[in-house]
Design a protein around this motif. Sequence first.
Motif, PDB file in Angstrom:
ATOM      1  N   LEU A 219       0.845  -1.190   0.000  1.00 29.71           N
ATOM      2  CA  LEU A 219       0.000   0.000   0.000  1.00 29.71           C
ATOM      3  C   LEU A 219       0.879   1.239   0.000  1.00 29.71           C
ATOM      4  O   LEU A 219       1.866   1.304   0.741  1.00 29.71           O
ATOM      5  CB  LEU A 219      -0.897   0.008   1.246  1.00 29.71           C
ATOM      6  N   VAL A 220       0.524   2.212  -0.852  1.00 26.79           N
ATOM      7  CA  VAL A 220       1.234   3.487  -0.866  1.00 26.79           C
ATOM      8  C   VAL A 220       0.232   4.628  -0.789  1.00 26.79           C
ATOM      9  O   VAL A 220      -0.946   4.465  -1.106  1.00 26.79           O
ATOM     10  CB  VAL A 220       2.119   3.669  -2.132  1.00 26.79           C
ATOM     11  N   LEU A 221       0.716   5.772  -0.352  1.00 29.79           N
ATOM     12  CA  LEU A 221      -0.020   7.025  -0.399  1.00 29.79           C
ATOM     13  C   LEU A 221       0.715   7.889  -1.408  1.00 29.79           C
ATOM     14  O   LEU A 221       1.917   8.131  -1.252  1.00 29.79           O
ATOM     15  CB  LEU A 221      -0.052   7.697   0.971  1.00 29.79           C
ATOM     16  N   ALA A 222       0.016   8.317  -2.456  1.00 30.81           N
ATOM     17  CA  ALA A 222       0.692   9.006  -3.554  1.00 30.81           C
ATOM     18  C   ALA A 222      -0.093  10.212  -4.036  1.00 30.81           C
ATOM     19  O   ALA A 222      -1.317  10.215  -4.045  1.00 30.81           O
ATOM     20  CB  ALA A 222       0.902   8.042  -4.717  1.00 30.81           C
ATOM     21  N   GLU A 223       0.653  11.237  -4.446  1.00 31.21           N
ATOM     22  CA  GLU A 223       0.078  12.394  -5.125  1.00 31.21           C
ATOM     23  C   GLU A 223       0.158  12.142  -6.626  1.00 31.21           C
ATOM     24  O   GLU A 223       1.189  11.679  -7.126  1.00 31.21           O
ATOM     25  CB  GLU A 223       0.890  13.663  -4.835  1.00 31.21           C
ATOM     26  N   HIS A 224      -0.922  12.461  -7.315  1.00 33.40           N
ATOM     27  CA  HIS A 224      -0.940  12.401  -8.777  1.00 33.40           C
ATOM     28  C   HIS A 224      -1.177  13.821  -9.287  1.00 33.40           C
ATOM     29  O   HIS A 224      -2.022  14.545  -8.758  1.00 33.40           O
ATOM     30  CB  HIS A 224      -2.065  11.485  -9.270  1.00 33.40           C
TER      31      HIS A 224
END
Length: 192
Positions: A87-92
Motif C-alpha cells: 500500500l502506498v499514499l501518492a500524489e498524482h
Amino acid sequence: MSARALRGAAWAAGVGGSLAAAWLGLVTGAVPVDVGVGRRTWPLGPQSLDIAAPRDTVFDVVAHPYLGRTPRAVREKLNVLERGGDLVLAEHFTPVAGGRLRAVTVETVRFTRPERIDFRLVRGPVPQVTESFVLEETGAGTRLVYEGEMGTDLWRAGQWWGRVVAARWEAAVAASLASVKAEAERRAAPRP
C-alpha cells in the motif's frame, strides 16, 4: 466617485476574488468540497485494454513507480508520499486549464499481486473516487480492465461538476493505460 460607490466596488471585487479563489481551489483539488449532503455517485469506465505481455509484466509496469524508485520521467505526474509493503499514499498531478494549472489528487494505492490494483481518493476535486485495475490472463497476454465509481455532493450542482471532472479523469486514465500497454509490450518483446 462617491464613498458608497467605492465601497460597492470594493465589495464586488472582494466577492469576485473570493469566487475566483474558490474556483481555483476546486479545480486544482486544493479545496475539496466534501460536505456529505446530496451525494450522487456514478460509474467510471469500464475501459478495457488487451496487452501483448504476461500479467506479471503488466503488474510490474504499473507497480514499479509506486513500490520501487519513482523514475525521473514519471515524477512530474507522481510523487509517492509513503510506501508500505502493498500500500502506498501518492500524489498524482494532472495538467488542467490548458496546462496553466495542475490538479493534485492524493490517493491510496493497494497492490494485490498479480491480479489487482486498487485506488481510493483521499483528497481531490471531488469527495469520492474508488478505482481498480484488474489484470486477467488471456491466451495472447493480459486484459487490463479499469472500473471505478465517483461521487460528488450538493445534488445537481455537484453532479454537473462531477461530470466535468469524470471526463478529464477518464481521459487521464486512458492515457495512463496506453502508456502501460506500450511499456509492457516493449518489455515483453523478444530481444534480437
